[in-house]
Design an enzyme around this catalytic site. Structure first.
Site, short mmCIF file in Angstrom:
data_model
loop_
_atom_site.label_atom_id
_atom_site.label_comp_id
_atom_site.label_asym_id
_atom_site.label_seq_id
_atom_site.Cartn_x
_atom_site.Cartn_y
_atom_site.Cartn_z
N HIS A 40 0.83 -1.21 0.00
CA HIS A 40 0.00 0.00 0.00
C HIS A 40 0.86 1.26 0.00
CE1 HIS A 40 1.09 0.87 4.13
NE2 HIS A 40 1.01 -0.45 4.34
N GLU B 241 -2.01 -7.26 7.34
CA GLU B 241 -0.66 -7.07 7.89
C GLU B 241 -0.46 -7.95 9.12
OE1 GLU B 241 2.24 -6.77 7.58
OE2 GLU B 241 2.89 -4.69 7.64
#
Ligand SMILES: *[C@@H]1O[C@H](CO)[C@@H](O)[C@H](O)[C@H]1NC(C)=O
Ligand SMILES: *[C@@H]1O[C@H](CO)[C@@H](O)[C@H](O)[C@H]1NC(C)=O
Ligand SMILES: *[C@@H]1O[C@H](CO)[C@@H](O)[C@H](O)[C@H]1NC(C)=O
Ligand SMILES: *[C@@H]1O[C@H](CO)[C@@H](O)[C@H](O)[C@H]1NC(C)=O
Length: 360
Positions: free
Chosen positions: A100, A205
């Site tokens: 990202h 994550e």
């Protein structure tokens, strides 16, 4: 500290009984990122055709006029050929792993310094001006995703690259936004799969006690991108984050392997669907790279790395791993007094392992 020693002992036990049903390997020799001579810290994927090495392939000889094709067209043909020629328990895939763009948590870590960030600030939802619970992209982060967008368009136009047959994305807001800015509005080649990424819990994550790893509820995610499918069984509330224990690397690798098992050898990704995009996070991409036996390759925010993976079903009985223990992380309950090289909590706010905030 007693608790910590115990969880580590459990972890050692769990890791030793672990076995897999699919073996993943990185096939090297095709991307610059696989070569030890490539320096990840200065590497720019947009400057070198995603890192695809200029070379010939064994399958070129089946082409009538290889010189009229681009490097990516010939590479795609080679991947298809491997899949055609391999037994049905072997599958080749190219995964485009995208990190990202910069999120508010990245900006705040820089602002506070890593030690103070880790031991206090990251455990809060924000600081009044910035919010980093399930952090959104900063404007710099949006620009990085748009760089990826423009680069994909250039590759489509100039290289006639085969665009992903499947798109996957982590459920955290920063990755949802990055995938959206990267792929929405691309002029895709005729006949290619449309961009409708599947939101998958296990591409998230590494789960620390930081609130940036705490995801929004399913309703919120669905309302943000109503057209995008969410995998079956995705819970309304985040059931993995607890603000007390953190997933260890070993536990994360077990989960990365599990999510890869959901991407390889599935009916939606039959062998013809050999290119896939995964928009994820630095820690999770590092874990995937470990699972596929790729060398360490750190990505800057917004960067993309393609990896060529060979998966082979392993006929050995699966020894099931029920769980790999996580470890408790301590943090201060007030801003640290110093954070130059290490975090020091104020004496009135000794480290604890209870959540700093429980509300969202
Ligand atoms: C491949 O060759 C082209 C020119 O033919 C060059 O522009 C490009 O940078 C080369 N790519 C790599 C990865 O070396
Ligand atoms: C909150 O953090 C941001 C960095 O992300 C910083 O720019 C801002 O000044 C901080 N606000 C306060 C009130 O400290
Ligand atoms: C998704 O991307 C499009 C195209 O860049 C943009 O207009 C839109 O605002 C984005 N949506 C969200 C929710 O970020
Ligand atoms: C989901 O989260 C949003 C904001 O984070 C909140 O406003 C909403 O009430 C929650 N919805 C449900 C169904 O829990």
């Amino acid at each position: 500290m007693k608790v910590l020693a115990l969880t580590q002992a459990l972890l050692g036990l769990a890791a030793s009984v672990q076995a897999t049903t699919v073996d993943y390997t990185t096939v090297t020799g095709y991307f610059l990122q696989d070569e030890t001579s490539t320096d990840a810290s200065t590497f720019d994927y947009t400057a070198v055709n995603f890192g695809l090495i200029n070379r010939t392939y064994p399958a070129d000889r089946h082409l009538r006029n290889p010189h009229s094709l681009t490097q990516w067209e010939r590479f795609y043909h080679q991947v298809q050929k491997w899949n055609e020629e391999s037994p049905k328990d072997v599958e080749y895939k190219v995964l485009f792993l995208g990190r990202h763009g910069e999120g508010w948590h990245n900006a705040a870590e820089t602002y506070y310094g890593t030690p103070a960030w880790n031991c206090y600030w990251a455990e809060l939802n924000g600081n009044g001006t910035a919010t980093w619970f399930d952090a959104a992209l900063t404007s710099a982060g949006v620009s990085q995703a748009l760089v990826a967008h423009d680069f994909w368009q250039k590759e489509i136009n100039e290289q006639r690259i085969h665009t992903p047959d499947n798109y996957f994305v982590s459920p955290l807001v920063r990755t949802l936004q990055t995938a959206n800015y990267t792929f929405t509005g691309l002029e895709l080649p005729k006949g290619s799969a449309e961009f409708k990424p599947l939101i998958k819990e296990l591409f998230r994550e590494g789960i620390s006690i930081h609130t940036c790893d705490h995801r929004h509820n399913r309703t919120y995610i669905h309302d943000l991108f109503p057209e995008w499918p969410i995998e079956k069984g995705f819970s309304e509330e985040d059931e993995l984050w607890n603000g007390v224990t953190a997933e260890t690397s070993a536990a994360q690798d077990v989960r990365s392997e599990k999510v890869l098992d959901e991407v390889f050898f599935t009916s939606e990704s039959i062998k013809e669907n050999s290119f896939a995009s995964v928009t994820s996070h630095s820690g999770e991409i590092s874990s995937i790279l470990r699972v596929i036996g790729h060398r360490t390759f750190s990505l800057n925010t917004g960067a993309v790395i393609p990896v060529l993976v060979r998966a082979e079903k392993n006929t050995k009985e699966r020894a099931t791993v029920s769980s790999v223990a996580w470890t408790a992380s301590a943090h201060c309950t007030a801003p640290p007094v110093t954070s130059v090289s290490a975090c020091v909590c104020p004496s009135s706010a000794a480290p604890v392992t209870t959540p700093l905030v429980t509300d969202v």
